[in-house]
Design an enzyme around this catalytic site. Structure first.
Site, PDB file in Angstrom:
ATOM      1  N   GLY A  10       0.843  -1.200   0.000  1.00 16.76           N
ATOM      2  CA  GLY A  10       0.000   0.000   0.000  1.00 16.76           C
ATOM      3  C   GLY A  10       0.873   1.242   0.000  1.00 16.76           C
ATOM      4  N   LEU A  12       1.422   3.708   2.165  1.00 15.18           N
ATOM      5  CA  LEU A  12       2.239   3.969   3.348  1.00 15.18           C
ATOM      6  C   LEU A  12       3.184   2.813   3.643  1.00 15.18           C
ATOM      7  CD1 LEU A  12       3.062   5.739   5.701  1.00 15.18           C
ATOM      8  CD2 LEU A  12       1.103   4.858   6.992  1.00 15.18           C
ATOM      9  N   ALA A  60      -5.262  -2.033   5.650  1.00 12.90           N
ATOM     10  CA  ALA A  60      -6.610  -1.571   6.021  1.00 12.90           C
ATOM     11  C   ALA A  60      -7.540  -1.626   4.826  1.00 12.90           C
ATOM     12  CB  ALA A  60      -6.539  -0.137   6.551  1.00 12.90           C
ATOM     13  N   TYR A  61      -8.810  -1.629   5.129  1.00 18.24           N
ATOM     14  CA  TYR A  61      -9.834  -1.445   4.098  1.00 18.24           C
ATOM     15  C   TYR A  61     -10.080   0.062   4.021  1.00 18.24           C
ATOM     16  CZ  TYR A  61     -14.266  -1.962   1.577  1.00 18.24           C
ATOM     17  OH  TYR A  61     -15.263  -1.890   0.641  1.00 18.24           O
ATOM     18  N   ASP A 102      -8.237  10.481  10.356  1.00 20.42           N
ATOM     19  CA  ASP A 102      -9.033  11.658  10.738  1.00 20.42           C
ATOM     20  C   ASP A 102     -10.532  11.347  10.750  1.00 20.42           C
ATOM     21  OD1 ASP A 102      -8.511  11.360   7.889  1.00 20.42           O
ATOM     22  OD2 ASP A 102      -9.628  13.208   7.563  1.00 20.42           O
ATOM     23  N   TYR A 125     -16.308   3.337   7.447  1.00 18.25           N
ATOM     24  CA  TYR A 125     -14.844   3.277   7.484  1.00 18.25           C
ATOM     25  C   TYR A 125     -14.328   3.865   8.801  1.00 18.25           C
ATOM     26  CZ  TYR A 125     -10.051   4.800   6.592  1.00 18.25           C
ATOM     27  OH  TYR A 125      -8.705   5.051   6.706  1.00 18.25           O
ATOM     28  N   LYS A 129     -12.390   1.849  11.927  1.00 17.34           N
ATOM     29  CA  LYS A 129     -11.028   2.249  12.334  1.00 17.34           C
ATOM     30  C   LYS A 129     -11.004   2.627  13.815  1.00 17.34           C
ATOM     31  CE  LYS A 129      -7.758   2.581  10.078  1.00 17.34           C
ATOM     32  NZ  LYS A 129      -6.698   1.556   9.851  1.00 17.34           N
TER      33      LYS A 129
END
Length: 276
Positions: A10, A12, A60-61, A102, A125, A129
């Site tokens: 991904g 990151l 992550a999704y 965020d 989402y 998280k």
């Protein structure tokens, strides 16, 4: 120190691996080919075999609108898998760094969100998280939770790449101008995460590039830096309905990261380096 990074292909994860390698820290970048994080047995087997001192959990999704339709899958990836990884970290006495967002906030606050402000996500989402954050806090003492926003990197899709692509096809674009936040360049963020895991300064942090803009201002700066002649029409969120609700204010306070580590460069500086 041995570090396992999930979601290594991904945006990151890719840069975190590069940052670890640059510092000659032993690491392994895990992808779906290595194990499926929603398969708890496969995950535990892999992590126990590698026996890391730290797990940086980037997987992550992240398809925010699609998540409204795929709630079960989103929950499995962002919440259940995170809880499972935290439990394995506890068993093998490893630190964990969990990447959050965020979107755990509703965006109704004026000014900047502090790390201790009460989360109130307004989409699936964000909810999954936040549940991931809670699972990490409940399970571990040695954890870092890092909330980031508006991410762009060389690897994977992001707003900058989308604007460059659309800007090459059209002369005029409509972009939302009433959602505010801070763009975050993964090449700046990754070395900071590596610094964090070397310490015992555990807890929740906000880490983004310095400065704030709205999406339209971000788009205008992208075209300016890329020397593209594209007109940006500023529209409101209500004029651009999406399946998932977005927070209007995603300003994250960096006071805590500044006190304990350092803050990242200005987002415009980051954008220039990225486009170059």
């Amino acid at each position: 120190m041995k570090v396992l990074v999930t979601g290594a292909n991904g945006q990151l994860g890719y840069d975190v691996i590069k940052a670890l390698q640059k510092q000659k820290i032993e690491c392994f970048g895990a992808t779906r080919n290595d194990f499926d994080i929603t398969d708890s047995k496969a995950t535990e087997n892999f992590i126990r075999k590698y026996m890391p001192d730290v797990v940086i959990h980037c997987a992550a999704y992240t398809a925010v609108d699609k998540a409204e339709d795929e709630q079960d899958l989103c929950y499995k990836v962002n919440t259940s898998a995170t809880e499972g990884i935290a439990e394995i970290c506890k068993k093998i006495n490893a630190k964990m760094l969990y990447i959050s967002t965020d979107y755990v906030f509703d965006g109704a606050k004026e000014g900047f969100y502090e790390v201790e402000d009460k989360p109130n996500p307004i989409n699936i989402y964000g909810k999954t998280k936040l549940l991931g954050e809670e699972a990490v806090q409940k399970t571990l003492d040695r954890y870092f939770i890092v909330r980031i926003s508006w991410v762009f990197g060389e690897h994977g899709n992001n707003f900058v790449k989308t604007m460059l692509r659309l800007g090459a096809e059209r002369k005029v674009l409509n972009v939302v101008a009433d959602q505010y936040g801070s763009p975050t360049y993964t090449a700046d963020l990754a070395p900071l995460l590596v610094e964090m895991i070397k310490t015992e300064k555990y807890g929740i942090y906000h880490a983004t590039n310095e400065g704030v803009c709205n999406w339209a201002e971000f788009a205008e700066k992208i075209f300016e830096v890329a020397k593209m002649d594209v007109k940006v029409n500023r529209i409101t969120t209500s004029e651009y309905p999406t399946k998932a609700k977005r927070p209007l204010n995603s300003r994250l306070s960096k006071d805590k990261i500044q006190k304990n580590f350092y803050i990242l460069p200005e987002w415009i500086d980051a954008l220039k380096r990225y486009i170059k």
